[in-house]
Scaffold this active site. Structure first.
Site, PDB file in Angstrom:
ATOM      1  N   LYS A   1      64.290 -12.733  -7.185  1.00 17.97           N
ATOM      2  CA  LYS A   1      64.449 -14.105  -6.609  1.00 17.97           C
ATOM      3  C   LYS A   1      66.016 -14.533  -6.507  1.00 17.97           C
ATOM      4  O   LYS A   1      66.661 -13.949  -5.854  1.00 17.97           O
ATOM      5  CB  LYS A   1      63.814 -14.916  -7.616  1.00 17.97           C
ATOM      6  CG  LYS A   1      62.220 -14.597  -7.358  1.00 17.97           C
ATOM      7  CD  LYS A   1      61.002 -15.277  -8.047  1.00 17.97           C
ATOM      8  CE  LYS A   1      59.611 -14.573  -7.935  1.00 17.97           C
ATOM      9  NZ  LYS A   1      58.778 -15.382  -9.308  1.00 17.97           N
TER      10      LYS A   1
ATOM     11  N   GLU B   1      58.661   9.144 -17.130  1.00 16.95           N
ATOM     12  CA  GLU B   1      58.012   8.508 -18.157  1.00 16.95           C
ATOM     13  C   GLU B   1      58.691   8.481 -19.574  1.00 16.95           C
ATOM     14  O   GLU B   1      59.098   9.618 -19.891  1.00 16.95           O
ATOM     15  CB  GLU B   1      56.583   9.228 -18.327  1.00 16.95           C
ATOM     16  CG  GLU B   1      55.700   8.744 -17.409  1.00 16.95           C
ATOM     17  CD  GLU B   1      54.195   9.309 -17.500  1.00 16.95           C
ATOM     18  OE1 GLU B   1      54.165  10.389 -18.361  1.00 16.95           O
ATOM     19  OE2 GLU B   1      53.057   8.661 -17.051  1.00 16.95           O
TER      20      GLU B   1
ATOM     21  N   ASP C   1      59.691 -17.262 -19.571  1.00 20.03           N
ATOM     22  CA  ASP C   1      59.681 -16.665 -18.077  1.00 20.03           C
ATOM     23  C   ASP C   1      60.426 -17.003 -17.245  1.00 20.03           C
ATOM     24  O   ASP C   1      60.459 -18.265 -16.733  1.00 20.03           O
ATOM     25  CB  ASP C   1      57.982 -16.717 -17.654  1.00 20.03           C
ATOM     26  CG  ASP C   1      57.889 -15.966 -16.493  1.00 20.03           C
ATOM     27  OD1 ASP C   1      58.743 -15.725 -15.745  1.00 20.03           O
ATOM     28  OD2 ASP C   1      56.649 -15.897 -16.047  1.00 20.03           O
TER      29      ASP C   1
ATOM     30  N   THR D   1      61.788 -11.530 -13.055  1.00 16.31           N
ATOM     31  CA  THR D   1      61.828 -11.012 -11.659  1.00 16.31           C
ATOM     32  C   THR D   1      63.162 -10.659 -11.387  1.00 16.31           C
ATOM     33  O   THR D   1      64.277 -11.208 -11.767  1.00 16.31           O
ATOM     34  CB  THR D   1      61.160 -11.733 -10.647  1.00 16.31           C
ATOM     35  OG1 THR D   1      61.908 -12.855 -10.289  1.00 16.31           O
ATOM     36  CG2 THR D   1      59.765 -11.942 -10.958  1.00 16.31           C
TER      37      THR D   1
ATOM     38  N   TYR E   1      59.829  11.567 -11.657  1.00 23.24           N
ATOM     39  CA  TYR E   1      59.009  11.174 -12.871  1.00 23.24           C
ATOM     40  C   TYR E   1      59.664  11.066 -14.172  1.00 23.24           C
ATOM     41  O   TYR E   1      60.281  12.077 -14.404  1.00 23.24           O
ATOM     42  CB  TYR E   1      57.615  12.024 -13.011  1.00 23.24           C
ATOM     43  CG  TYR E   1      56.378  11.346 -12.814  1.00 23.24           C
ATOM     44  CD1 TYR E   1      55.942  10.358 -13.564  1.00 23.24           C
ATOM     45  CD2 TYR E   1      55.590  11.737 -11.685  1.00 23.24           C
ATOM     46  CE1 TYR E   1      54.800   9.663 -13.354  1.00 23.24           C
ATOM     47  CE2 TYR E   1      54.202  10.862 -11.543  1.00 23.24           C
ATOM     48  CZ  TYR E   1      53.927   9.794 -12.286  1.00 23.24           C
ATOM     49  OH  TYR E   1      53.000   9.322 -11.967  1.00 23.24           O
TER      50      TYR E   1
ATOM     51  N   ARG F   1      62.892  -5.909  -5.425  1.00 25.10           N
ATOM     52  CA  ARG F   1      61.673  -6.581  -5.975  1.00 25.10           C
ATOM     53  C   ARG F   1      61.405  -5.703  -7.177  1.00 25.10           C
ATOM     54  O   ARG F   1      61.208  -4.598  -7.228  1.00 25.10           O
ATOM     55  CB  ARG F   1      60.418  -6.266  -4.982  1.00 25.10           C
ATOM     56  CG  ARG F   1      59.183  -6.848  -5.285  1.00 25.10           C
ATOM     57  CD  ARG F   1      58.356  -7.055  -4.092  1.00 25.10           C
ATOM     58  NE  ARG F   1      58.739  -8.103  -3.090  1.00 25.10           N
ATOM     59  CZ  ARG F   1      58.899  -9.429  -3.405  1.00 25.10           C
ATOM     60  NH1 ARG F   1      58.321  -9.802  -4.483  1.00 25.10           N
ATOM     61  NH2 ARG F   1      59.358 -10.213  -2.507  1.00 25.10           N
TER      62      ARG F   1
END
Ligand SMILES: *Cc1c(COP(=O)(O)O)cnc(C)c1O
Length: 437
Positions: free
Chosen positions: A233, A60, A204, A230, A58, A239
């Site tokens: 691609k 954060e 984008d 992303t 974790y 991913r």
């Protein structure tokens, strides 16, 4: 120092059903031609980072400013990734925490807009994206979306319409980019309009950022306030999502990812993004991206020779959109007939499509995956003729013959090396498993 996992034999012992899915999916990937423009085969190094114990932590917050203890090790990975992204894209700031491309976009809306604010973006049926203000998405439900498109006939972005809509609606944000745009985008034209109306300019770049990373096409980074993308691609990483932005927006955008939109980052994915950026700095990757485009152009020409009309007349990128109205086949039927013969592509609306999106008059093809397999322009010619046969094959009588042609191509250029090599690798200890490039 030992590396724990990924140990496939343990998966087979604990959960044979899911282990079977994993091996079946590899067989599926290897057994056909993967022409989905948004997919690729990520490298063994990226997969190793993804399958690591970094998944447990974790973290954060951001490097050096975490809400949990014990982050000093994962901090190293995230900082290396951020530094590499800044270098690769020549950007002021980078954030690798968005879980996906859509998550990165949500963060940008959250940073710059209030519910009800106006955003101007490319229309989905003309090549945009769901997150650019469609009614079924948060972006169209919570924001007032106005859409520009492509001009009928020329089929390239209608910059005059975009400027006129911006003057009329005074959007708070203008978005360039989409999922089915085969041509280069004039970022300077968007920047000028954004400046004129006082809008934030977001690009984008989910689809084409990999070509930018390889220096095969011009970069939006000098023009945009923020570039979301992303990592899976053309870029060929894990991913996930990410963005780079101007220094002045860094704090605001970081806060919009965490704590506004997300909880703990996926540190295994963040580390895998860092690995991917390192791979993207190599001359081999740059050559790969040039070959992706050369292949897309060769494939487009071959499909045009089969009577499938390339929207905009061709492509400058990794993807092409083909209008099948001339051969009297719907996008839906073409997708089904290709799939039956081992060719995986998707139906796609074309601009001013008379069919509903569920049927569509076109298909979209992309070359990132087949290029990773090592295929070249000669292979694209062959693929074009196989697709030409498959889409006309109404009753399925030619499917077996087309499948044999597909088989010959994928056996000559196997995904993830030759199957016997990979079997040998998993049976013994780690051996090098060359990623075809
Ligand atoms: C793929 C894509 C996205 C979304 O990415 P996900 O990781 O699937 O959420 C966003 N925008 C564009 C233009 C895309 O092509």
């Amino acid at each position: 120092m030992t590396f724990w996992g990924p140990d496939f034999e343990q998966l087979q012992q604990v959960d044979p059903e899911i282990a079977g899915v994993v091996t079946d999916e590899l067989a599926r990937l290897r057994g056909g031609l993967q022409l989905i423009a948004s997919e690729n085969f990520t490298s063994p190094a990226v997969l190793a980072a993804l399958g690591s114990t970094l998944s447990n932590k974790y973290a954060e917050g951001y490097p050096g400013k975490r809400y949990y203890g014990g982050c000093e090790v994962v901090d190293v990975a995230e900082q290396i990734g951020i530094d590499r992204a800044k270098q690769l894209f020549e950007a002021d700031h980078a954030n690798l925490q968005p879980h996906s491309g859509a998550s990165a976009n949500i963060a940008v809306y959250g940073a710059f807009l209030q519910p009800g604010d106006t955003v101007l973006a490319m229309s989905l049926p003309h090549g945009g994206h769901l997150t650019h203000g469609t009614k079924v998405s948060f972006s169209g439900k919570w924001f007032n979306a106005v859409h520009y498109g492509v001009a009928q006939g020329r089929e390239d972005i209608d910059y005059d319409q975009m400027r006129d809509l911006a003057r009329e609606h005074k959007p708070k944000m203008i978005i360039a980019g989409g999922s089915a745009i085969p041509r280069l985008i004039d970022f300077a034209a968007f920047r000028a309009v954004a400046d004129e109306v006082g809008a934030v300019f977001m690009v984008d770049a989910a689809h084409f950022i990999g070509l930018v990373a390889g220096k095969a096409i011009p970069s939006p980074v000098p023009y945009a306030d923020v570039v979301t993308f992303t990592t899976h691609k053309v870029l060929r990483g894990p991913r996930g999502g990410a963005f780079v932005c101007k220094a002045e927006h860094a704090a605001k955008l970081d806060k919009a990812v965490f704590p506004m939109m997300q909880g703990g980052p996926l540190m295994h994915a963040v580390a895998a993004k860092a690995v991917n950026f390192k791979e993207c700095m190599s001359p081999e990757y740059q050559a790969y991206t040039r070959q992706v485009i050369a292949n897309a152009q060769a494939l487009t020409e071959a499909l045009a020779a089969e009577g499938m009309r390339p929207v905009t007349g061709g492509t400058d990128t990794h993807l092409a959109l083909l209008d099948l109205q001339g051969i009297g086949v719907s996008g839906k039927d073409a997708e089904f007939r290709c799939d039956r013969a081992g060719i995986v592509l998707n139906k796609n609306a074309i601009p001013y499509d008379p069919q509903p999106a569920s049927i569509a008059s076109g298909v979209r093809v992309g070359t990132p995956s087949v290029t990773t397999q090592g295929m070249g322009e000669g292979d694209m010619k062959e693929i074009g003729s196989l697709i030409g046969r498959a889409v006309r094959d109404e009753d399925g009588s030619a499917a077996e013959e087309v499948r044999a042609g597909v088989q010959a191509l994928v056996e000559a250029h196997p995904a993830y090396g030759r199957p016997e090599q990979v079997r040998a690798q998993s049976a013994s200890t780690a051996d090098d498993n060359p990623q075809p490039s």
